[in-house]
Design an enzyme around this catalytic site. Structure first.
Site, PDB file in Angstrom:
ATOM      1  N   HIS A   1     -59.127 105.221 -15.637  1.00 35.92           N
ATOM      2  CA  HIS A   1     -58.518 104.516 -16.382  1.00 35.92           C
ATOM      3  C   HIS A   1     -57.760 103.424 -15.764  1.00 35.92           C
ATOM      4  CE1 HIS A   1     -58.743 108.088 -19.077  1.00 35.92           C
ATOM      5  NE2 HIS A   1     -58.282 108.728 -18.232  1.00 35.92           N
TER       6      HIS A   1
ATOM      7  N   SER B   1     -62.894  74.991  -7.977  1.00 34.47           N
ATOM      8  CA  SER B   1     -62.239  74.560  -9.364  1.00 34.47           C
ATOM      9  C   SER B   1     -62.419  73.088  -9.148  1.00 34.47           C
ATOM     10  CB  SER B   1     -60.891  75.014  -9.417  1.00 34.47           C
ATOM     11  OG  SER B   1     -60.285  74.290 -10.252  1.00 34.47           O
TER      12      SER B   1
ATOM     13  N   LYS C   1     -58.900  77.314  -5.429  1.00 35.66           N
ATOM     14  CA  LYS C   1     -59.676  78.524  -6.240  1.00 35.66           C
ATOM     15  C   LYS C   1     -61.097  78.804  -5.445  1.00 35.66           C
ATOM     16  CE  LYS C   1     -58.924  80.278  -9.596  1.00 35.66           C
ATOM     17  NZ  LYS C   1     -59.259  79.663 -10.737  1.00 35.66           N
TER      18      LYS C   1
ATOM     19  N   GLU D   1     -69.258  86.775 -12.618  1.00 37.50           N
ATOM     20  CA  GLU D   1     -69.004  86.511 -13.864  1.00 37.50           C
ATOM     21  C   GLU D   1     -70.119  86.248 -14.746  1.00 37.50           C
ATOM     22  OE1 GLU D   1     -64.482  85.012 -13.088  1.00 37.50           O
ATOM     23  OE2 GLU D   1     -65.924  83.462 -13.588  1.00 37.50           O
TER      24      GLU D   1
END
Length: 465
Positions: free
Chosen positions: A163, A284, A290, A297
């Site tokens: 979980h 970024s 970043k 992704e």
């Protein structure tokens, strides 16, 4: 639009030219030209067989064979003109052959239909794609196994989750071996699919077979198939081989998406478990600090496309009667897309995983948080004869005490532990470290170091077999 009806290889029955919009809608050459190599291989096998059984003369076979090889050379050199008015890869190749060698090219289509032609081309491609993805999956499996071996040397500990809550500590190597197991099954699915689709539809003709004395076993063998399809209707009308390939792709994509999700989480500042390599991350345009996990992704996102390709073809075939229907033109783009997508994702992960840095101090500290050894305390009581359900309740109460005061179980006082159960004390709680917890999970397939080492040895043996 110029009337090109006289150039259609099937145009004898038609008195009116094909409407321009229909021609664009009907054409598949924009994507099925990718099957040119398979198409010409199928034609070479077919014409050789026609010569062997005496349907064509040796001279005709030689002319057609030389012409096909010349067309193939043009395609490979990028000198081939793909024409929309010739509809698809098959008609483009045949028309180009006719332009090159004249009317004898028409004899190539003896005892053959575009229906069995497209079926054999597509089976060839899909079989080769399945075996290639099996090999690429195997390569990533080898990488993950090597990572498991590497991190077992120092027994790096990772929190295990259920979980997405800290559950029990595990070895990082155990985590890698979970993906090794998944990838082994994925590879097996591709190889199983390739074995089942290892049948040649060539010779099924339009749907009913052919009155010509063809040798389907000879063409199947020449094309590297194990056997010809047993039924001509099934040979030209079924696409379950593509569905099985897409299903294997979808399951592999799901596994890679789960891996991607974990790596994305583990690379965040909040987790800090890993540092992904600069070579497989991006920055970024506005935030200079970043470092984005774009490979993971995109792998996670592209799983949706691969799932969609499977559902798309399932939807196409569910309502098509036997045998061939134009709907089946929609079978190829999803297969091409899934193959291309997974080919690059598998390669990227095989490159990225060995360059990913794991922070053992961070993962060990995280594994010690969240009362991850609570089950070990309950197991200790159960080993002393306390019913496990009673032990579970006792330890649950202790976790409540610790959490309300912001402490871990090993921080509780001797008095607090004895008050919960007379068999507990501070020495017991402090002895139940994450290292001891990991060593104690010694059941077959568990995370104890010797069990993980056994699993690695078995997996290495299977990989090398």
């Amino acid at each position: 639009m110029t009337n090109t009806q006289d150039k259609k290889l099937w145009g004898g029955r038609f008195a009116e030219a094909t409407d321009g919009l229909v021609e664009r809608f009907n054409a598949s050459v924009g994507f099925d030209q990718r099957l040119a190599e398979q198409d010409i291989r199928g034609s070479l096998a077919h014409v050789a067989m026609l010569g062997q059984v005496g349907i064509l003369t040796a001279e005709e076979v030689a002319q057609i064979t030389d012409g096909l090889n010349a067309v193939l050379a043009d395609i490979r050199a990028g000198n081939f003109e793909w024409r929309l008015d010739r509809e698809d890869v098959h008609m483009n190749v045949e028309a180009a052959l006719r332009d090159r060698i004249g009317p004898v090219a028409g004899k190539l289509h003896t005892a053959r239909s575009r229906n069995d032609q497209v079926a054999v081309d597509f089976r060839l491609f899909t079989k080769e794609a399945a075996l290639d993805l099996a090999d690429k999956t195997r390569a990533l499996r080898a990488v993950m196994l090597a990572e498991a071996e590497k991190h077992l040397e120092t027994e790096v500990i990772l929190p295990g989750y259920t979980h997405l809550q800290v559950a029990q500590p595990i070895l990082l190597s155990h985590w890698f071996m979970a993906y090794v197991a998944m990838l082994e099954r994925d590879e097996g699915r591709f190889r199983d699919a390739a074995e089942r689709m290892d049948e040649s539809p060539l010779g099924s003709s339009a749907l009913a077979g052919t009155p010509w004395p063809v040798d389907r076993h000879a063409t199947a063998s020449a094309l590297g198939f194990a056997r010809p399809t047993a039924n001509s209707l099934d040979g030209v009308g079924s696409r379950d081989f593509a569905l099985e390939f897409l299903s294997a792709c979808a399951i592999l994509s799901a596994h890679l998406s789960r891996l991607s999700e974990e790596l994305i989480l583990y690379s965040t500042f909040e987790f800090g478990f890993i540092t992904l390599p600069d070579s497989h991350t991006t920055g970024s345009s506005i935030m200079p600090q970043k470092k984005n996990p774009d490979v993971s992704e995109l792998a996670r996102g592209k799983a949706g496309r691969v799932f969609g390709n499977l559902m798309g073809l399932l939807t196409v075939v569910k309502g098509t009667p036997l045998a061939y229907n134009k709907d089946l033109q929609e079978d190829k783009e999803g297969v091409f897309d899934s193959y291309d997508t997974l080919s690059i994702v598998l390669r990227l992960y095989a490159e990225m995983m060995p360059k990913t840095v794991w922070h053992a101090d961070v993962t060990r500290a995280a594994a010690a948080r969240g009362y991850s050894t609570a089950t070990d305390v309950a197991d200790f009581l159960a080993r002393q004869g306390v019913p496990f359900r009673e032990a579970h309740e006792v330890v649950g109460g202790l976790v409540g005490v610790a959490s309300r005061s912001g402490r871990q179980l090993w921080d509780l006082t001797d008095g607090e532990l004895r008050a919960a159960h007379p068999l507990l004390n501070a020495e017991v709680a402090q002895s139940l470290t994450v290292e001891e917890s990991v060593r104690g999970r010694a059941s077959f397939g568990g995370t104890a170091p010797h069990r993980v080492r056994e699993a690695i040895e078995r997996a290495r043996a299977r990989l090398n077999s």
